[in-house]
Design a protein around this motif. Structure first.
Motif, PDB file in Angstrom:
ATOM      1  N   VAL A  91      25.690  11.212  70.590  1.00  0.00           N
ATOM      2  CA  VAL A  91      25.974  11.304  69.170  1.00  0.00           C
ATOM      3  C   VAL A  91      25.314  12.540  68.562  1.00  0.00           C
ATOM      4  O   VAL A  91      25.860  13.165  67.637  1.00  0.00           O
ATOM      5  CB  VAL A  91      25.514  10.010  68.460  1.00  0.00           C
ATOM      6  CG1 VAL A  91      24.001   9.879  68.450  1.00  0.00           C
ATOM      7  CG2 VAL A  91      26.052   9.961  67.030  1.00  0.00           C
ATOM      8  N   THR A  92      24.153  12.928  69.097  1.00  0.00           N
ATOM      9  CA  THR A  92      23.500  14.147  68.617  1.00  0.00           C
ATOM     10  C   THR A  92      24.324  15.384  68.969  1.00  0.00           C
ATOM     11  O   THR A  92      24.512  16.283  68.140  1.00  0.00           O
ATOM     12  CB  THR A  92      22.084  14.259  69.234  1.00  0.00           C
ATOM     13  OG1 THR A  92      21.338  13.104  68.912  1.00  0.00           O
ATOM     14  CG2 THR A  92      21.375  15.487  68.707  1.00  0.00           C
ATOM     15  N   ALA A  93      24.814  15.423  70.209  1.00  0.00           N
ATOM     16  CA  ALA A  93      25.640  16.564  70.634  1.00  0.00           C
ATOM     17  C   ALA A  93      26.905  16.667  69.797  1.00  0.00           C
ATOM     18  O   ALA A  93      27.325  17.760  69.395  1.00  0.00           O
ATOM     19  CB  ALA A  93      25.986  16.422  72.117  1.00  0.00           C
ATOM     20  N   ILE A  94      27.536  15.511  69.516  1.00  0.00           N
ATOM     21  CA  ILE A  94      28.767  15.519  68.705  1.00  0.00           C
ATOM     22  C   ILE A  94      28.461  16.031  67.300  1.00  0.00           C
ATOM     23  O   ILE A  94      29.191  16.859  66.744  1.00  0.00           O
ATOM     24  CB  ILE A  94      29.365  14.103  68.663  1.00  0.00           C
ATOM     25  CG1 ILE A  94      29.887  13.715  70.054  1.00  0.00           C
ATOM     26  CG2 ILE A  94      30.506  14.041  67.646  1.00  0.00           C
ATOM     27  CD1 ILE A  94      30.228  12.263  70.189  1.00  0.00           C
ATOM     28  N   ILE A 100      28.192  23.032  63.854  1.00  0.00           N
ATOM     29  CA  ILE A 100      28.503  24.413  64.252  1.00  0.00           C
ATOM     30  C   ILE A 100      29.927  24.785  63.848  1.00  0.00           C
ATOM     31  O   ILE A 100      30.207  25.867  63.331  1.00  0.00           O
ATOM     32  CB  ILE A 100      28.298  24.580  65.771  1.00  0.00           C
ATOM     33  CG1 ILE A 100      26.810  24.575  66.118  1.00  0.00           C
ATOM     34  CG2 ILE A 100      28.932  25.863  66.273  1.00  0.00           C
ATOM     35  CD1 ILE A 100      26.069  25.807  65.652  1.00  0.00           C
ATOM     36  N   THR A 101      30.854  23.839  64.085  1.00  0.00           N
ATOM     37  CA  THR A 101      32.263  24.101  63.762  1.00  0.00           C
ATOM     38  C   THR A 101      32.453  24.281  62.261  1.00  0.00           C
ATOM     39  O   THR A 101      33.196  25.158  61.808  1.00  0.00           O
ATOM     40  CB  THR A 101      33.136  22.942  64.273  1.00  0.00           C
ATOM     41  OG1 THR A 101      32.874  22.721  65.653  1.00  0.00           O
ATOM     42  CG2 THR A 101      34.611  23.273  64.098  1.00  0.00           C
ATOM     43  N   PHE A 122      32.534   6.770  68.724  1.00  0.00           N
ATOM     44  CA  PHE A 122      32.239   6.435  70.118  1.00  0.00           C
ATOM     45  C   PHE A 122      30.788   6.739  70.467  1.00  0.00           C
ATOM     46  O   PHE A 122      30.164   6.030  71.261  1.00  0.00           O
ATOM     47  CB  PHE A 122      33.180   7.186  71.058  1.00  0.00           C
ATOM     48  CG  PHE A 122      34.547   6.559  71.178  1.00  0.00           C
ATOM     49  CD1 PHE A 122      34.714   5.360  71.857  1.00  0.00           C
ATOM     50  CD2 PHE A 122      35.657   7.152  70.593  1.00  0.00           C
ATOM     51  CE1 PHE A 122      35.955   4.781  71.962  1.00  0.00           C
ATOM     52  CE2 PHE A 122      36.907   6.567  70.698  1.00  0.00           C
ATOM     53  CZ  PHE A 122      37.065   5.372  71.391  1.00  0.00           C
ATOM     54  N   GLY A 123      30.253   7.808  69.868  1.00  0.00           N
ATOM     55  CA  GLY A 123      28.853   8.125  70.109  1.00  0.00           C
ATOM     56  C   GLY A 123      27.927   7.022  69.613  1.00  0.00           C
ATOM     57  O   GLY A 123      26.974   6.631  70.303  1.00  0.00           O
TER      58      GLY A 123
END
Length: 483
Positions: A91-94, A100-101, A122-123
């Motif tokens: 969930v952190t990466a998402i 960033i996006t 889902f995260g």
């Protein structure tokens, strides 16, 4: 936008509470407290600062969070709470990619916003599942522990009653029972000691391998970092060219950017392969044979053994020479097991060339021989006393012709040789080197199980492990496996 700061606050609070760091890790507790204050400051900054600045504070928060993840992953004392990192990482990466996006391409984010939202759901599902699973595991382990304690109490009670009855019946029987228990306890102590020594040997092997891997993995990571920095600059240049309307130059920059990303992907996969190899080495072997390139395996473990020793001793240096038979192809072996054998033999060879022997006319680290050394001893070792001693380890593979009635695919056999020009093995102990717990190393440097375990592994593969040695001239360990 405040996700990363909230996670940091929760994580620092969890670490201090779960590990009770103020007692066993007072220094880390101090740092965690500082980190908590910084996290609160980042949260306030994201809420109070202008919207233009907030994305950059968010990136700083994510950088701080990923840095904390890396710190916890690389410290053994925090291993019990790594499940929290595994739960938070997706969930952190998402959330990081989403932030960033938003910053780089708002239009792209708007187009794919639903996808990001779904991935975030889902995260969080993964986060909840990990915590539920971990909680069940903890409860199950606690239940098993209590059951084991109860069984142990029952066993002790039964043993005490039996001993009391035996004493009442016959004193001699009681004496014999006491002696029997004493012998059983001694046997149990010996068994436990043996298990601990075997585990110590395995961990020593893993430690040497890990040190080598750390050195090996640094190269692809350097490439990834360098190309990432260059790619960031190219993106800025491409945006400038697009703003100027110079699409031709922008397209050329995009082409360079694509090449950089391909290189990043290549070196990232290389780093992944190295990590995969480390995990295979540390994982308990399932005993499943698979086609393996023995030349690549031997070369990899030679480099890892060398870098592992270099990590321990910066003064260590040696020449490595290889001669691999390209006609061998793949052979069916358990790569983790044979890899451990090769690593052990190579490590022993490096030890032999850096350890002084009474009959070896050389200094311990491969320096220049002194004029005061006995010339006769130097000549007997094939070394000129006026020349520098060059420590060398040779690793060779060869496809050899099978003997009559040989085994393996088509009767083929593969020879793997590890040779050194160290002090050699005295004939008086040559017949003992494969015995368990026999070692020539000083106390604390070896358990005497490395060669014993290697011998058993090779035998289990239907092969043989033998040694050829001459005092003051070196040793050669030879593995012969069915091909």
């Amino acid at each position: 936008m405040v996700f990363s700061s909230i996670v940091l606050i929760i994580l620092f609070s969890f670490l201090r509470k779960k590990l009770k760091t103020i007692i066993p890790f007072p220094e880390w507790d101090h740092y965690f407290q500082i980190g908590l204050y910084i996290s609160i400051g980042l949260l306030l900054a994201q809420v109070l600062t202008p919207k233009v600045v907030r994305p950059y504070i968010v990136l700083i928060s994510f950088g701080f969070l990923f840095g904390l993840f890396y710190f916890l992953f690389t410290r053994k004392q925090f291993k019990p709470i790594l499940y929290v990192i595994y739960a938070l990482l997706p969930v952190t990466a998402i959330s990081f990619v989403e932030s960033i996006t938003k910053l780089i391409s708002p239009a792209f984010y708007t187009k794919w916003e639903n996808v990001f939202d779904t991935a975030g759901v889902f995260g969080f599902i993964w986060l909840g599942a990990i915590f539920i699973y971990t909680n069940k595991q903890v409860k199950a382990l606690e239940k098993e522990r209590l059951k084991s304690i109860e069984q142990e109490k029952e066993l002790k009670l039964t043993t005490a009653l039996k001993a009391e009855l035996e004493i009442q019946v016959n004193e001699r029987t009681a004496d014999l029972t006491a002696q029997k228990k004493q012998l059983e306890q001694t046997l149990q102590d010996l068994t436990n000691t043996q298990k601990q020594l075997i585990q110590s040997e395995k961990m020593a092997s893993l430690g040497e391998l890990t040190a080598g891997i750390a050195h090996e993995i640094q190269n692809p990571l350097n490439f990834v970092n360098n190309f990432s920095e260059v790619s960031t600059e190219l993106v800025d240049e491409m945006n400038e060219e697009i703003a100027r309307g110079n699409t031709t130059e922008a397209a050329a920059i995009a082409k360079d950017l694509k090449e950089n990303l391909e290189k990043i992907n290549h070196h990232g996969k290389r780093a992944g392969d190295i990590v995969k190899g480390m995990l295979q080495h540390s994982r308990k072997s399932g005993g499943v044979k698979e086609p393996t390139d023995i030349n690549a395996l031997a070369d990899e473990y030679l480099r890892l053994a060398y870098h592992g020793l270099r990590a321990k001793d910066k003064n260590f240096n040696a020449t490595m020479k290889t001669d691999f038979d390209v006609n061998i192809g793949d052979i069916n072996i358990v790569p983790q097991d044979i890899g451990k054998v090769i690593l052990n033999l190579i490590t022993n060879a490096f030890y032999a060339i850096t350890t002084p022997r009474p009959s070896t006319p050389r200094p311990p680290k491969g320096g220049v021989l002194k004029d005061s050394e006995n010339d006769d001893r130097a000549v007997s070792a094939g070394i000129n006393s006026n020349e520098k001693y060059e420590p060398i380890v040779w690793v060779t593979t060869k496809l050899i012709s099978p003997p009559s009635g040989g085994t393996g695919v088509g009767g083929r056999r593969v020879l793997i040789s590890v040779r050194d020009n160290g002090g050699g093995i005295p004939q008086s102990i040559l017949d003992k080197i494969f015995q368990p717990f026999f070692t020539t190393k000083p106390t604390g440097q070896g358990t005497g199980l490395g060669l014993s375990l290697s011998y058993d592994i090779v035998k289990a593969h239907g092969g043989e492990l033998k040694v050829e040695t001459k005092e003051s001239q070196g040793s050669e360990f030879i593995i012969i496996l069915p091909g």
